[in-house]
Enzyme design. Structure first.
Site, PDB file in Angstrom:
ATOM      1  CB  CYS A   1      13.188   7.317  11.599  1.00  0.00           C
ATOM      2  SG  CYS A   1      14.129   5.813  11.946  1.00  0.00           S
TER       3      CYS A   1
ATOM      4  N   GLY B   1      -2.741  -0.988   8.332  1.00  0.00           N
ATOM      5  CA  GLY B   1      -3.773  -1.979   8.049  1.00  0.00           C
ATOM      6  C   GLY B   1      -5.160  -1.595   8.539  1.00  0.00           C
ATOM      7  CE  LYS B   2      -5.459   4.521   9.192  1.00  0.00           C
ATOM      8  NZ  LYS B   2      -3.997   4.366   9.067  1.00  0.00           N
TER       9      LYS B   2
ATOM     10  CD  GLU C   1      -8.232   7.173   4.044  1.00  0.00           C
ATOM     11  OE1 GLU C   1      -7.627   7.924   4.833  1.00  0.00           O
ATOM     12  OE2 GLU C   1      -7.651   6.359   3.306  1.00  0.00           O
TER      13      GLU C   1
HETATM   14 ZN   LIG Z   1      12.544   4.501  13.041  1.00  0.00          ZN
END
Ligand SMILES: [Zn+2]
Length: 195
Positions: free
Chosen positions: A187, A14-15, A86
């Site tokens: 992950c 959400g920048k 950015e």
């Molecule tokens: Zn994760």
């Protein structure tokens, strides 16, 4: 005294949304802001888009060669704040020019960007690295991984497989499905070991 702020986070945190909120707050009070972004990021032209709806045209899309201090001091008068989207695509020299704007013009600059590129293991985005070194105020914008833990890493998937090599900006040639996901380190390693 004005300050240089760097707000960083993984993709999808959400920048741009936060940047647009800050711009709105200034403009609601009758003050002018200058919203800028690197021309490197051309996917939406001059527009800043958010996933949840709000959008805005940038006031300036800049090349890697532009001196941001000279441009802002010459062509943007009476602005209360400079907002950079950015910011990872800034050159280190341009990050220093943002500091010049803060110090010499006494205008606060808020830069929003990714902390690290998808390759994870090299020196990353030079613009973010320089901002992390020099900004007065550094704050993380948090988002969550698909497992629910805090996402720290930006990951590129090609046809569903995690890749950790390749250029910063990938041109979509229509033959490969390109996807970015913000993941936690656990992950990331899970997908990396699946290869
Ligand atoms: Zn994760």
């Amino acid at each position: 005294m004005a300050k240089l702020y760097f707000r960083y986070g993984a993709m999808g945190c959400g920048k741009t949304m936060q940047l647009l909120q800050v711009a709105f707050n200034y403009e609601e009070r009758g003050m002018k802001v200058c919203v800028i972004k690197p021309a490197t990021d051309t996917k939406n032209g001059k527009k800043l888009l958010t996933r949840i709806g709000p959008e805005r045209d940038t006031d300036l899309c800049f090349s890697r060669e532009m001196n941001l201090y000279e441009e802002i001091s010459k062509n943007y008068k009476d602005i209360a704040c400079v907002l950079v989207d950015e910011a990872q695509f800034l050159t280190p020299a341009q990050a220093d020019q943002l500091m010049e704007i803060v110090i010499k013009l006494n205008i606060p600059v808020m830069a929003y960007g990714l902390r690290l590129n998808f390759r994870q293991e090299d020196s990353g985005f030079e613009g973010s690295t320089r901002l992390l070194q020099i900004a007065h105020n550094i704050e993380e914008i948090k988002t969550i991984c698909e497992c629910g833990h805090k996402a720290l890493l930006n990951c590129r998937f090609l046809n569903g497989k995690l890749v950790t090599d390749g250029p910063d900006i990938l041109i979509d040639d229509g033959t490969t499905e390109i996807e970015y996901r913000a993941l936690c380190p656990a992950c990331f390693y899970k997908y990396k070991n699946q290869k």
